[in-house]
Design an enzyme around this catalytic site. Structure first.
Site, PDB file in Angstrom:
ATOM      1  N   THR A  13      41.523  16.332 -22.620  1.00  0.00           N
ATOM      2  CA  THR A  13      40.390  16.500 -23.540  1.00  0.00           C
ATOM      3  C   THR A  13      40.146  15.219 -24.342  1.00  0.00           C
ATOM      4  O   THR A  13      39.041  14.656 -24.333  1.00  0.00           O
ATOM      5  CB  THR A  13      40.685  17.666 -24.514  1.00  0.00           C
ATOM      6  OG1 THR A  13      40.926  18.845 -23.750  1.00  0.00           O
ATOM      7  CG2 THR A  13      39.523  17.914 -25.463  1.00  0.00           C
ATOM      8  N   VAL A  14      41.169  14.732 -25.034  1.00  0.00           N
ATOM      9  CA  VAL A  14      40.985  13.586 -25.934  1.00  0.00           C
ATOM     10  C   VAL A  14      40.833  12.283 -25.144  1.00  0.00           C
ATOM     11  O   VAL A  14      39.983  11.441 -25.471  1.00  0.00           O
ATOM     12  CB  VAL A  14      42.172  13.491 -26.928  1.00  0.00           C
ATOM     13  CG1 VAL A  14      41.979  12.317 -27.873  1.00  0.00           C
ATOM     14  CG2 VAL A  14      42.314  14.783 -27.714  1.00  0.00           C
ATOM     15  N   ILE A 136      37.379  13.630 -38.417  1.00  0.00           N
ATOM     16  CA  ILE A 136      37.139  13.270 -39.829  1.00  0.00           C
ATOM     17  C   ILE A 136      38.060  12.107 -40.201  1.00  0.00           C
ATOM     18  O   ILE A 136      39.274  12.220 -40.014  1.00  0.00           O
ATOM     19  CB  ILE A 136      37.458  14.451 -40.781  1.00  0.00           C
ATOM     20  CG1 ILE A 136      36.806  15.739 -40.295  1.00  0.00           C
ATOM     21  CG2 ILE A 136      37.046  14.117 -42.198  1.00  0.00           C
ATOM     22  CD1 ILE A 136      37.266  16.976 -41.054  1.00  0.00           C
ATOM     23  N   GLY A 187      38.978  23.551 -25.274  1.00  0.00           N
ATOM     24  CA  GLY A 187      39.816  22.345 -25.412  1.00  0.00           C
ATOM     25  C   GLY A 187      40.316  22.112 -26.827  1.00  0.00           C
ATOM     26  O   GLY A 187      40.812  21.034 -27.136  1.00  0.00           O
ATOM     27  N   GLU A 190      46.310  23.474 -28.692  1.00  0.00           N
ATOM     28  CA  GLU A 190      47.398  22.641 -28.181  1.00  0.00           C
ATOM     29  C   GLU A 190      47.860  23.188 -26.831  1.00  0.00           C
ATOM     30  O   GLU A 190      47.565  24.335 -26.479  1.00  0.00           O
ATOM     31  CB  GLU A 190      48.574  22.655 -29.165  1.00  0.00           C
ATOM     32  CG  GLU A 190      48.245  22.037 -30.507  1.00  0.00           C
ATOM     33  CD  GLU A 190      47.790  20.588 -30.387  1.00  0.00           C
ATOM     34  OE1 GLU A 190      48.545  19.760 -29.874  1.00  0.00           O
ATOM     35  OE2 GLU A 190      46.657  20.286 -30.793  1.00  0.00           O
ATOM     36  N   ASP A 201      51.035  23.205 -35.854  1.00  0.00           N
ATOM     37  CA  ASP A 201      50.135  22.047 -35.752  1.00  0.00           C
ATOM     38  C   ASP A 201      49.610  21.653 -37.146  1.00  0.00           C
ATOM     39  O   ASP A 201      49.609  20.468 -37.502  1.00  0.00           O
ATOM     40  CB  ASP A 201      48.971  22.399 -34.812  1.00  0.00           C
ATOM     41  CG  ASP A 201      47.953  21.287 -34.726  1.00  0.00           C
ATOM     42  OD1 ASP A 201      48.222  20.293 -34.050  1.00  0.00           O
ATOM     43  OD2 ASP A 201      46.890  21.403 -35.377  1.00  0.00           O
ATOM     44  N   LYS A 205      50.220  18.120 -39.404  1.00  0.00           N
ATOM     45  CA  LYS A 205      49.152  17.348 -40.064  1.00  0.00           C
ATOM     46  C   LYS A 205      49.405  17.249 -41.569  1.00  0.00           C
ATOM     47  O   LYS A 205      49.193  16.200 -42.173  1.00  0.00           O
ATOM     48  CB  LYS A 205      47.800  18.009 -39.776  1.00  0.00           C
ATOM     49  CG  LYS A 205      47.410  17.929 -38.301  1.00  0.00           C
ATOM     50  CD  LYS A 205      46.276  18.881 -37.987  1.00  0.00           C
ATOM     51  CE  LYS A 205      45.825  18.772 -36.549  1.00  0.00           C
ATOM     52  NZ  LYS A 205      44.959  19.861 -36.131  1.00  0.00           N
TER      53      LYS A 205
HETATM   54  P1  NDP Z   1      45.371  17.655 -22.645  1.00  0.00           P
HETATM   55  O1  NDP Z   1      46.418  18.615 -22.214  1.00  0.00           O
HETATM   56  O2  NDP Z   1      43.955  17.994 -22.448  1.00  0.00           O
HETATM   57  O3  NDP Z   1      45.637  16.243 -21.935  1.00  0.00           O
HETATM   58  C1  NDP Z   1      46.904  15.705 -21.771  1.00  0.00           C
HETATM   59  C2  NDP Z   1      46.809  14.557 -20.798  1.00  0.00           C
HETATM   60  O4  NDP Z   1      48.094  13.942 -20.687  1.00  0.00           O
HETATM   61  C3  NDP Z   1      46.402  14.977 -19.383  1.00  0.00           C
HETATM   62  O5  NDP Z   1      45.503  14.048 -18.853  1.00  0.00           O
HETATM   63  C4  NDP Z   1      47.732  14.926 -18.606  1.00  0.00           C
HETATM   64  O6  NDP Z   1      47.582  14.586 -17.251  1.00  0.00           O
HETATM   65  C5  NDP Z   1      48.400  13.782 -19.317  1.00  0.00           C
HETATM   66  N1  NDP Z   1      49.847  13.783 -19.148  1.00  0.00           N
HETATM   67  C6  NDP Z   1      50.695  14.781 -19.430  1.00  0.00           C
HETATM   68  N2  NDP Z   1      51.970  14.397 -19.136  1.00  0.00           N
HETATM   69  C7  NDP Z   1      51.872  13.133 -18.679  1.00  0.00           C
HETATM   70  C8  NDP Z   1      52.816  12.178 -18.217  1.00  0.00           C
HETATM   71  N3  NDP Z   1      54.112  12.436 -18.172  1.00  0.00           N
HETATM   72  N4  NDP Z   1      52.373  10.975 -17.799  1.00  0.00           N
HETATM   73  C9  NDP Z   1      51.065  10.681 -17.840  1.00  0.00           C
HETATM   74  N5  NDP Z   1      50.119  11.534 -18.286  1.00  0.00           N
HETATM   75  C10 NDP Z   1      50.532  12.742 -18.678  1.00  0.00           C
HETATM   76  O7  NDP Z   1      45.682  17.335 -24.178  1.00  0.00           O
HETATM   77  P2  NDP Z   1      44.646  16.926 -25.301  1.00  0.00           P
HETATM   78  O8  NDP Z   1      43.782  15.843 -24.833  1.00  0.00           O
HETATM   79  O9  NDP Z   1      44.052  18.152 -25.880  1.00  0.00           O
HETATM   80  O10 NDP Z   1      45.657  16.381 -26.438  1.00  0.00           O
HETATM   81  C11 NDP Z   1      46.243  15.112 -26.344  1.00  0.00           C
HETATM   82  C12 NDP Z   1      46.842  14.747 -27.693  1.00  0.00           C
HETATM   83  O11 NDP Z   1      45.819  14.725 -28.664  1.00  0.00           O
HETATM   84  C13 NDP Z   1      47.874  15.737 -28.220  1.00  0.00           C
HETATM   85  O12 NDP Z   1      48.849  15.043 -28.954  1.00  0.00           O
HETATM   86  C14 NDP Z   1      47.071  16.626 -29.156  1.00  0.00           C
HETATM   87  O13 NDP Z   1      47.861  17.200 -30.176  1.00  0.00           O
HETATM   88  C15 NDP Z   1      46.136  15.593 -29.739  1.00  0.00           C
HETATM   89  N6  NDP Z   1      44.894  16.118 -30.275  1.00  0.00           N
HETATM   90  C16 NDP Z   1      44.129  16.970 -29.542  1.00  0.00           C
HETATM   91  C17 NDP Z   1      42.911  17.395 -30.020  1.00  0.00           C
HETATM   92  C18 NDP Z   1      42.017  18.296 -29.247  1.00  0.00           C
HETATM   93  O14 NDP Z   1      40.950  18.664 -29.757  1.00  0.00           O
HETATM   94  N7  NDP Z   1      42.365  18.691 -28.028  1.00  0.00           N
HETATM   95  C19 NDP Z   1      42.440  16.963 -31.326  1.00  0.00           C
HETATM   96  C20 NDP Z   1      43.310  16.047 -32.030  1.00  0.00           C
HETATM   97  C21 NDP Z   1      44.499  15.650 -31.500  1.00  0.00           C
HETATM   98  P3  NDP Z   1      46.751  15.503 -16.214  1.00  0.00           P
HETATM   99  O15 NDP Z   1      45.322  15.368 -16.636  1.00  0.00           O
HETATM  100  O16 NDP Z   1      47.016  14.886 -14.909  1.00  0.00           O
HETATM  101  O17 NDP Z   1      47.283  16.882 -16.382  1.00  0.00           O
HETATM  102  N1  HSE Z   2      44.848  22.071 -31.695  1.00  0.00           N
HETATM  103  C1  HSE Z   2      44.333  21.279 -32.758  1.00  0.00           C
HETATM  104  C2  HSE Z   2      43.394  22.126 -33.605  1.00  0.00           C
HETATM  105  C3  HSE Z   2      43.594  20.101 -32.202  1.00  0.00           C
HETATM  106  O1  HSE Z   2      43.005  23.209 -33.162  1.00  0.00           O
HETATM  107  O2  HSE Z   2      43.080  21.721 -34.707  1.00  0.00           O
HETATM  108  C4  HSE Z   2      43.137  19.140 -33.265  1.00  0.00           C
HETATM  109  O3  HSE Z   2      44.211  18.507 -33.855  1.00  0.00           O
END
Ligand code: NDP
Ligand code: HSE
Length: 440
Positions: A13-14, A136, A187, A190, A201, A205
């Site tokens: 997602t991010v 934010i 998305g 977590e 979570d 924060k």
């Molecule tokens: P996702 O599960 O959507 O994405 C995780 C990504 O990491 C995927 O692309 C996955 O690969 C990749 N990945 C996992 N393990 C490995 C590895 N060993 N080596 C390489 N790549 C790997 O997570 P999010 O994007 O939601 O979240 C990412 C981070 O951002 C987290 O720390 C979360 O707490 C934080 N966050 C998320 C927010 C949100 O709105 N979702 C908001 C703010 C922070 P693959 O695609 O192949 O599965």
């Molecule tokens: N899982 C977190 C939330 C993502 O719902 O706020 C943003 O940090």
């Protein structure tokens, strides 16, 4: 023009939101930094997964260490989450003198002290704006915008998933599980949604926010943490009737006794601005001595809102870089706002010593003397009652729900009262208790 090479670790997602923004807004970003910022490498878990991203010219890898160790990479952006592999990758990148941007609150809250110490040693930046409240810029606002102030307290809706669930429960009358699966599909949640709904979570924060606000070390293990899984539609309805809305809050407050650090559902008066923050939106209210109250509002999760904060961090890092390749100029702003060790040690106030007002709900058998027995226990526990409501159930009103609001009371007294009330035979349900937060 000099080029900055960025390696993205994670394209979920991010990661996808971040890549899209870097590609779409490259002209603006170059205009703001004087550098061309190029994503040259991306690491993912599954190399065969279909990607909703333009990967032309980007080398994909299945091993994040490839990026952490690549001499051609200037900035490593960690977006995989968790605190095992993510931690190893971040530490390795720092050892290889790369600046790090991360969206990972678990990593910073639990291992931030170690990571920042290593970054200091290698003179690189570690930035984490996306880790708190998604899009934010609340970290920048507190760390830099409020640097003249002594912060008294802050209270935030800092988990988008919880806020989305509570909002949909209230507005659409939907059950908890149904709404959670929607939040996952969007998305917001977590990888393990228990982190969201059980308050972990938000606690990650709040740990970060409190450090930046008060100059205390990151100390996740000292927080009081409660989630929203026990909140029912009944509580949401009674809250409305009483002029409140239930929000999941992170609260950090400085007092003579120390610093309160607590994450829990709370009833907030419906006329407070923060009570109107709905859906995935987040907001943090900060009370400071010079400026007074300030409120920071926006999208707390999702691909591009979070990507916005990640890219802003990349821009900050690029602006602070000297000649690329020399890794000069980690930002002059301390990672957590204060120079390490510059503030006196503050004790974290045990939750039993915290004082708040309460909402309580219980079912009792409708017979004379029950209410008197309950109110006597409150009196004996030094708790004043502010409001009592009674709702009848059953064909002959055999059972009633009692809802009470207390005046401000000591948590340990409240716990003692609840323990005694549970022993009354006529009390037939668990006793629900939710703190009231005035936020004035
Ligand atoms: P996702 O599960 O959507 O994405 C995780 C990504 O990491 C995927 O692309 C996955 O690969 C990749 N990945 C996992 N393990 C490995 C590895 N060993 N080596 C390489 N790549 C790997 O997570 P999010 O994007 O939601 O979240 C990412 C981070 O951002 C987290 O720390 C979360 O707490 C934080 N966050 C998320 C927010 C949100 O709105 N979702 C908001 C703010 C922070 P693959 O695609 O192949 O599965
Ligand atoms: N899982 C977190 C939330 C993502 O719902 O706020 C943003 O940090």
């Amino acid at each position: 023009m000099k080029v900055v090479n960025v390696g993205l670790i994670g394209l979920g997602t991010v990661g996808t939101g971040t890549l899209r923004i870097l590609q779409r807004n490259s002209q603006e970003i170059t205009g703001r930094t004087g550098r061309e910022i190029t994503v040259t490498r991306v690491a993912v878990g599954d190399l065969n997964k279909q990607r909703d991203a333009d990967l032309e010219g980007i080398v994909l890898s299945g091993d994040p260490m490839d990026i952490a160790r690549d001499p051609a990479i200037d900035i490593v952006v960690e977006m995989i989450g968790g605190d095992d592999i993510a931690k190893e990758v971040v530490l390795e990148a720092i050892r290889h003198k790369k600046h790090v941007v991360t969206a990972n609150k678990a990593l910073i809250a639990v291992h931030g002290n170690e990571i920042f110490a290593l970054a200091e040693k290698h003179n690189v930046a570690v930035t984490f704006e996306a880790a708190v409240a998604g899009g934010i810029p609340v970290i920048k606002a507190i760390r830099e915008g409020l640097s003249a102030n002594r912060i008294e307290w802050l209270a935030g809706i800092i988990n988008g998933t919880c806020n989305y669930i509570l909002t949909r429960m209230e507005q659409d009358g939907l059950g908890f599980a149904e709404v959670l699966s929607d939040a996952q599909a969007l998305g917001y949640a977590e990888a393990d949604p228990e982190f969201d709904v059980e308050g972990i979570d938000a606690a990650h924060k709040l740990t970060i926010l409190a450090s930046i606000a008060f100059g205390i070390p990151l100390q996740f293990d000292k927080l009081h943490i409660q989630g929203i899984s026990e909140i029912t539609i009944e509580d949401i309805e009674y809250a409305k009737e009483l002029g409140f809305r239930i929000k999941h809050l992170g609260i950090a407050r400085s007092s003579d006794a120390g610093i309160e650090l607590r994450v829990h559902p709370a009833m907030v008066p419906v006329d407070r601005l923060i009570a109107g923050v709905n859906g995935v939106m987040n907001a943090t209210l900060v009370q400071s001595d010079a400026v007074g109250p300030t409120l920071y509002y926006g999208a707390g999760a999702g691909a591009e809102p979070t990507g916005s904060a990640v890219v802003a961090d990349i821009v900050d890092v690029v602006r602070s870089m000297g000649d690329i390749g020399e890794n000069s100029g980690a930002s002059p702003v301390p990672q957590l706002g204060f120079l390490p060790g510059s503030m006196p040690d503050r004790q974290i106030v045990p939750i039993e010593d915290v004082e708040t007002a309460y909402y309580l709900r219980m079912k009792v058998i409708n017979r004379p003397g029950v209410l008197a027995a309950i109110t006597k226990i409150f009196g004996d526990s030094d708790i004043s009652i502010a409001t009592i409501l009674q709702k009848s159930h059953g064909a002959n009103n055999t059972e009633v729900t009692i809802i009470m609001l207390t005046q401000i009371a000591l948590e340990s007294n409240l716990n003692q009262a609840v323990t005694h009330i549970r022993k009354i035979d006529s009390v037939t349900s668990e006793i629900q208790s939710i703190r009231l937060e005035n936020l004035a």
